[in-house]
Design a protein around this motif. Structure first.
Motif, PDB file in Angstrom:
ATOM      1  N   TRP A  51       0.833  -1.191   0.000  1.00  0.00           N
ATOM      2  CA  TRP A  51       0.000   0.000   0.000  1.00  0.00           C
ATOM      3  C   TRP A  51       0.871   1.246   0.000  1.00  0.00           C
ATOM      4  O   TRP A  51       1.886   1.293   0.690  1.00  0.00           O
ATOM      5  CB  TRP A  51      -0.927   0.019   1.221  1.00  0.00           C
ATOM      6  N   ALA A  52       0.444   2.264  -0.724  1.00  0.00           N
ATOM      7  CA  ALA A  52       1.217   3.507  -0.824  1.00  0.00           C
ATOM      8  C   ALA A  52       0.341   4.720  -0.552  1.00  0.00           C
ATOM      9  O   ALA A  52       0.458   5.751  -1.202  1.00  0.00           O
ATOM     10  CB  ALA A  52       1.851   3.618  -2.215  1.00  0.00           C
ATOM     11  N   GLY A  53      -0.558   4.583   0.407  1.00  0.00           N
ATOM     12  CA  GLY A  53      -1.448   5.681   0.749  1.00  0.00           C
ATOM     13  C   GLY A  53      -0.864   6.546   1.850  1.00  0.00           C
ATOM     14  O   GLY A  53       0.254   6.316   2.331  1.00  0.00           O
ATOM     15  N   PRO A  54      -1.607   7.552   2.298  1.00  0.00           N
ATOM     16  CA  PRO A  54      -1.116   8.477   3.317  1.00  0.00           C
ATOM     17  C   PRO A  54      -1.212   7.941   4.737  1.00  0.00           C
ATOM     18  O   PRO A  54      -0.610   8.500   5.652  1.00  0.00           O
ATOM     19  CB  PRO A  54      -2.033   9.692   3.139  1.00  0.00           C
ATOM     20  N   ASP A  55      -1.977   6.865   4.939  1.00  0.00           N
ATOM     21  CA  ASP A  55      -2.199   6.331   6.283  1.00  0.00           C
ATOM     22  C   ASP A  55      -1.400   5.052   6.502  1.00  0.00           C
ATOM     23  O   ASP A  55      -1.167   4.275   5.576  1.00  0.00           O
ATOM     24  CB  ASP A  55      -3.689   6.044   6.501  1.00  0.00           C
ATOM     25  N   SER A  56      -1.007   4.836   7.743  1.00  0.00           N
ATOM     26  CA  SER A  56      -0.230   3.641   8.075  1.00  0.00           C
ATOM     27  C   SER A  56      -1.110   2.497   8.555  1.00  0.00           C
ATOM     28  O   SER A  56      -0.650   1.358   8.649  1.00  0.00           O
ATOM     29  CB  SER A  56       0.811   3.971   9.156  1.00  0.00           C
ATOM     30  N   ARG A  57      -2.388   2.791   8.864  1.00  0.00           N
ATOM     31  CA  ARG A  57      -3.295   1.766   9.352  1.00  0.00           C
ATOM     32  C   ARG A  57      -4.641   1.886   8.643  1.00  0.00           C
ATOM     33  O   ARG A  57      -5.037   2.965   8.195  1.00  0.00           O
ATOM     34  CB  ARG A  57      -3.508   1.874  10.873  1.00  0.00           C
ATOM     35  N   ALA A  58      -5.357   0.789   8.561  1.00  0.00           N
ATOM     36  CA  ALA A  58      -6.692   0.776   7.966  1.00  0.00           C
ATOM     37  C   ALA A  58      -7.409  -0.492   8.415  1.00  0.00           C
ATOM     38  O   ALA A  58      -6.793  -1.406   8.986  1.00  0.00           O
ATOM     39  CB  ALA A  58      -6.625   0.839   6.442  1.00  0.00           C
ATOM     40  N   CYS A  59      -8.710  -0.540   8.147  1.00  0.00           N
ATOM     41  CA  CYS A  59      -9.517  -1.712   8.490  1.00  0.00           C
ATOM     42  C   CYS A  59      -9.843  -2.457   7.198  1.00  0.00           C
ATOM     43  O   CYS A  59     -10.846  -2.174   6.542  1.00  0.00           O
ATOM     44  CB  CYS A  59     -10.797  -1.285   9.206  1.00  0.00           C
ATOM     45  N   VAL A  60      -8.971  -3.376   6.809  1.00  0.00           N
ATOM     46  CA  VAL A  60      -9.138  -4.098   5.555  1.00  0.00           C
ATOM     47  C   VAL A  60      -9.580  -5.534   5.833  1.00  0.00           C
ATOM     48  O   VAL A  60      -9.407  -6.054   6.942  1.00  0.00           O
ATOM     49  CB  VAL A  60      -7.824  -4.101   4.733  1.00  0.00           C
ATOM     50  N   VAL A  61     -10.186  -6.157   4.829  1.00  0.00           N
ATOM     51  CA  VAL A  61     -10.599  -7.555   4.966  1.00  0.00           C
ATOM     52  C   VAL A  61      -9.348  -8.419   5.053  1.00  0.00           C
ATOM     53  O   VAL A  61      -8.509  -8.391   4.141  1.00  0.00           O
ATOM     54  CB  VAL A  61     -11.466  -7.992   3.770  1.00  0.00           C
ATOM     55  N   PRO A  62      -9.167  -9.171   6.120  1.00  0.00           N
ATOM     56  CA  PRO A  62      -7.928  -9.933   6.290  1.00  0.00           C
ATOM     57  C   PRO A  62      -7.770 -11.042   5.247  1.00  0.00           C
ATOM     58  O   PRO A  62      -8.706 -11.796   4.980  1.00  0.00           O
ATOM     59  CB  PRO A  62      -8.075 -10.518   7.709  1.00  0.00           C
ATOM     60  N   GLY A  63      -6.582 -11.097   4.664  1.00  0.00           N
ATOM     61  CA  GLY A  63      -6.251 -12.169   3.733  1.00  0.00           C
ATOM     62  C   GLY A  63      -7.103 -12.233   2.500  1.00  0.00           C
ATOM     63  O   GLY A  63      -7.283 -13.321   1.938  1.00  0.00           O
ATOM     64  N   PHE A  64      -7.619 -11.084   2.046  1.00  0.00           N
ATOM     65  CA  PHE A  64      -8.508 -11.121   0.887  1.00  0.00           C
ATOM     66  C   PHE A  64      -7.695 -11.102  -0.398  1.00  0.00           C
ATOM     67  O   PHE A  64      -7.332 -10.047  -0.913  1.00  0.00           O
ATOM     68  CB  PHE A  64      -9.486  -9.947   0.917  1.00  0.00           C
ATOM     69  N   GLU A  65      -7.399 -12.282  -0.900  1.00  0.00           N
ATOM     70  CA  GLU A  65      -6.732 -12.446  -2.187  1.00  0.00           C
ATOM     71  C   GLU A  65      -7.742 -13.024  -3.166  1.00  0.00           C
ATOM     72  O   GLU A  65      -8.304 -14.107  -2.939  1.00  0.00           O
ATOM     73  CB  GLU A  65      -5.526 -13.389  -2.059  1.00  0.00           C
TER      74      GLU A  65
END
Length: 371
Positions: A51-65
């Protein structure tokens, strides 16, 4: 200004008979219910290599490949938001099984969104600008740059041949999709409607949010996911016995400036009146949890109307971050999950409130449990 679906007064009110979720708690409704009722923190440190966004943390779906979740077929050029929606629709149809009485031709799909995939749009545009020629772009990526790609791909992948609609509504998209779905049922355009909303986390979305976010919302974490519901007429064969909630009314309003208090109050009164609901029947009220002044004013208005106990009864949405277009759909899912585990009074009403800081509010009233 008021927006609501036009439904025949003679038509029975629709009922939600099944639902699914792909959320920062994991893939599946059970994971969502357990996580949201426990208030689990889903924020995660982001891998800077991915990830190359401005934030270092987020709430993403774990292991979503995508290929691990959906398989290799048809996923080579699929973007993230389409994958989230396709997974939720797959799980919804699987869990519903033979209970869906409508044929594929009679099953509609309505998907709420903000803009579709901002990442796909920007990637496709960038390829045209930096390539040796403007038309030197990967044609397989072009469908992803169209806002209704996710809804169309879900229908194709799962052989749904009824009406297919994308509703762009920002944070209120989940309730706008519900209103549109009610209209399809009431007008006889479909016998079953799969409706919901999806939002992806991406570098493009993170940067867009970073630049538009007000100072009062600094530090808010972004989330992602998709929640889908099966909507049927109450008089459909077997629908009454498996109904999880009856949809009484959906309404929305617009407001000007930074304070949604007046518009939200009017919207709440409108949805109670249209749904034939006495305020004393309201068992739980779900707030959108929007960061900043608008979110604070939302909570103040609802607490003043229903009391802190009723507002606090609904699970908080802060644990999954700002899921934007998917937020109202997750609110409905959380209320259904709460009703499964708690003991709501017979015929109790759950109210869903959604506030977008771009000037729109929406509310929905659900009677649960039905049986």
């Amino acid at each position: 200004m008021t927006l609501s679906a036009t439904v025949s007064t003679a038509a029975p009110r629709p009922v939600i008979t099944a639902w699914s979720a792909v959320s920062p708690f994991g893939i599946g409704r059970d994971e969502f219910v357990a996580g949201v009722l426990a208030g689990e923190d889903t924020s995660r440190a982001l891998d800077p290599g991915e990830w190359a966004g401005p934030d270092s943390r987020a709430c993403v779906v774990p292991g979503f490949e995508l290929r691990e979740v959906l398989g290799r077929k048809g996923t080579r050029s699929m973007d993230r938001v389409t994958g989230l929606a396709a997974t939720a629709v797959r799980d919804l149809l699987r869990d519903a099984g033979d209970r869906r009485t409508a044929s594929d031709e009679e099953t509609a799909l309505v998907l709420g969104t903000t803009t579709g995939s901002a990442q796909s749009m920007m990637d496709f545009t960038r390829a045209s600008l930096v390539g040796e020629r403007p038309f030197y772009v990967d044609p397989s990526l072009m469908p992803n740059a169209v806002m209704n790609c996710a809804a169309g791909q879900c229908a194709i992948r799962h052989s749904l041949k009824g009406p297919n609609t994308t509703i762009a509504g920002g944070r209120v998209a989940g309730l706008s999709a519900l209103s549109y779905a009610r209209g399809l049922l009431g007008s006889g355009r479909a016998r079953t409607v799969l409706y919901g909303a999806a939002e992806e986390f991406s570098n493009a979305r993170a940067w867009l949010d970073h630049h538009r976010r007000g100072e009062d919302a600094a530090g808010a974490l972004l989330g992602e996911g998709c929640a889908m519901f099966m909507l049927e007429a109450a008089d459909s064969p077997g629908a009454e016995g498996r109904a999880l909630a009856e949809v009484l009314a959906v309404e929305s309003r617009v407001y000007f400036g930074d304070d949604p208090h007046e518009a939200l109050t009017a919207c709440v009164e409108g949805v109670l009146r249209r749904g034939g609901v006495d305020p004393g029947e309201v068992w739980a009220v779900s707030t959108s949890g929007l960061a900043g002044l608008a979110g604070e004013r939302e909570r103040e208005a609802l607490t003043a109307r229903f009391g802190a106990e009723v507002v606090d009864r609904a699970p908080s949405m802060q644990a999954i971050g700002d899921t934007a277009a998917a937020s109202a759909a997750f609110q409905i899912a959380a209320l259904l999950g709460l009703a499964e585990r708690a003991t709501p009074p017979s015929g109790g009403v759950a109210l869903v409130s959604s506030v977008d800081d771009n000037g729109v509010v929406a509310c929905a009233a659900l009677r649960l449990p039905v049986g």
